[in-house]
Design an enzyme around this catalytic site. Structure first.
Site, mmCIF file in Angstrom:
data_model
loop_
_atom_site.group_PDB
_atom_site.id
_atom_site.type_symbol
_atom_site.label_atom_id
_atom_site.label_comp_id
_atom_site.label_asym_id
_atom_site.label_seq_id
_atom_site.Cartn_x
_atom_site.Cartn_y
_atom_site.Cartn_z
ATOM 1 N N LYS A 51 39.578 -55.174 100.643
ATOM 2 C CA LYS A 51 38.999 -55.430 99.321
ATOM 3 C C LYS A 51 39.629 -54.607 98.199
ATOM 4 O O LYS A 51 39.580 -54.998 97.035
ATOM 5 C CB LYS A 51 37.498 -55.158 99.359
ATOM 6 C CG LYS A 51 36.687 -56.152 100.180
ATOM 7 C CD LYS A 51 36.541 -57.474 99.462
ATOM 8 C CE LYS A 51 35.517 -58.368 100.152
ATOM 9 N NZ LYS A 51 35.302 -59.627 99.420
ATOM 10 N N SER A 303 40.369 -57.696 109.075
ATOM 11 C CA SER A 303 40.210 -57.441 107.645
ATOM 12 C C SER A 303 39.599 -56.097 107.295
ATOM 13 O O SER A 303 39.732 -55.642 106.159
ATOM 14 C CB SER A 303 39.369 -58.550 107.014
ATOM 15 O OG SER A 303 38.108 -58.640 107.656
#
Length: 403
Positions: A51, A303
């Protein structure tokens, strides 16, 4: 629509805060699947997840006036940390709304990166409602977790790295929550090689993208239920849905038990801590949620690794249960000397290792002449469990499998 050129423009801005993460060949998962598997390890990213890339790019493109007014966002954890760090490094004030039940570790990390944290709402969507109220009240710029082209472009820099480090990649497997990650990666990858397949993966309990593709329009779920809190969103974004329809070849789902198994494999065999959202691409590969050819070069994108330790403990136990490594049973014995010893003879014969025994004479569920026993065991796999239970029942024991 976002394209590769947008991602290339984002790259120098993203480099200011993020780091290039490893792409490692995995002997273990290649042997298990027959494919040529390379893991993209965003678990080694700053803040522990991808992110930071999108947040950095979005904040870097704000006007001077917007930077002076500050930013606000909503997040279950990873986007919160990304915005907090990117804003702090850019000298921008940030306020972040997180769900009331967000993992404590992620709340603390977000505050440590310099953001003011507001806890509000049962999930991401309710937190987002409060964040938009703050946006209107204080004149801050809302940094969307996924439905923003600058955010998508920042996340897409992962795709550039994959294409450079693994030029022969045939399939890239990406988790989907709101859709920002897969939108950016797909735009970057398809812009260089349209034949590279992009597979999106969702948890069964939060499968808004899969449902949306089935119906042909965005679907908003009434609620979500999954251990993969990082992708537990009720719907994909408007912009991201358009990109998913344009660029993504297939969206599949995996169950929470499958996610747990993938998490345990990554811990045990790859020595890698991955949160639920980060484990879903590997789960999809291991449990054949999509079709692939022998020796096909596949890159699952892990991720993030920001998993709450209490959650991780539960996930590990569930993973061990699913792989036949942990067993908890209950049975009833006659309350006489030697009854437990005779039961344990079967355990010894099967070399079932005992973690704990709970012996309860006071249970209302059994006769007064009996005693209830619960036993936790370490086992060696599904075949071991099956043979062990069969021998117990053949010996006359009524056995309930608790987990």
């Amino acid at each position: 629509m976002l394209d590769r050129s947008d991602v290339l423009e984002a790259r120098p801005r993203v480099r200011e805060t993020s780091r290039r993460t490893p792409l490692e060949f995995s002997h273990t998962y290649s042997a298990m699947t027959g494919a040529d598997v390379h893991l993209k390890l965003e678990t080694f990213q700053r803040t522990g997840a991808f992110k930071i890339r999108g947040a950095t790019n979005r904040i870097a493109t704000l006007s001077a006036e917007q930077k002076a007014a500050g930013v606000v966002t909503a997040s279950a954890g990873n986007h919160a940390q990304g915005v907090a760090l990117a804003a702090s490094r850019a000298g921008v004030d940030s306020k972040i709304v997180m769900p009331e039940y967000a993992p404590i570790s992620k709340v603390k990390a977000t505050r440590n990166y310099g953001a003011e944290v507001v806890l509000d709402g049962a999930d991401y969507d309710e937190a987002a409602e409060r964040a938009h109220e703050i946006e209107r009240e204080e004149g801050r710029t809302y940094v969307h977790a996924f439905d923003d082209e600058q955010v998508m472009a920042g996340q897409g820099t992962i795709g550039l790295e994959i294409a450079e480090d693994c030029p022969d990649v045939e399939t890239v497997v990406v988790p989907i929550g709101g859709g920002g990650l897969i939108s950016g990666i797909a735009a970057a990858i398809k812009g260089e090689n349209p034949d590279t397949r992009i597979i999106g993966v969702q948890a069964e309990g939060a499968a808004s993208a899969a449902r949306s593709l089935e119906t042909g329009e965005r679907v908003s779920l009434e609620g979500v239920d999954t251990i993969a809190d990082g992708i537990a969103t009720r719907s994909v974004g408007e912009r991201t849905f358009a990109h998913i329809r344009e660029y993504v070849d297939e969206v599949v789902t995996v169950s929470d038990p499958e996610i747990a198994v993938a998490t345990v494999y990554l811990l045990e065999r790859s020595k890698t801590v991955v949160e639920g959202a980060g484990a879903v691409p590997l789960a999809a590969l291991l449990f054949e949620a999509f079709e692939y050819e022998p020796d096909e070069t596949i890159v699952p994108v892990l991720s993030g690794g920001n998993v709450d330790l209490n959650t991780l403990t539960n996930v590990i136990v569930r993973g061990l249960v699913e792989t036949g490594r942990y067993l908890k049973i209950r049975t009833v014995l006659t309350d006489r000397p030697g009854s437990l010893e005779r039961l344990l003879e079967i355990f010894t014969a099967h070399r079932a290792n005992i973690y704990a025994i709970y012996h309860d004479r006071t249970s209302r569920d059994v006769e007064m002449s009996d005693t209830e026993v619960e036993i936790e065991l370490e086992m060696r796999g599904p075949d071991h469990v099956e043979a062990f239970l069969a021998d117990l029942r053949e010996a006359g024991y009524e056995v309930d499998v608790l987990v």
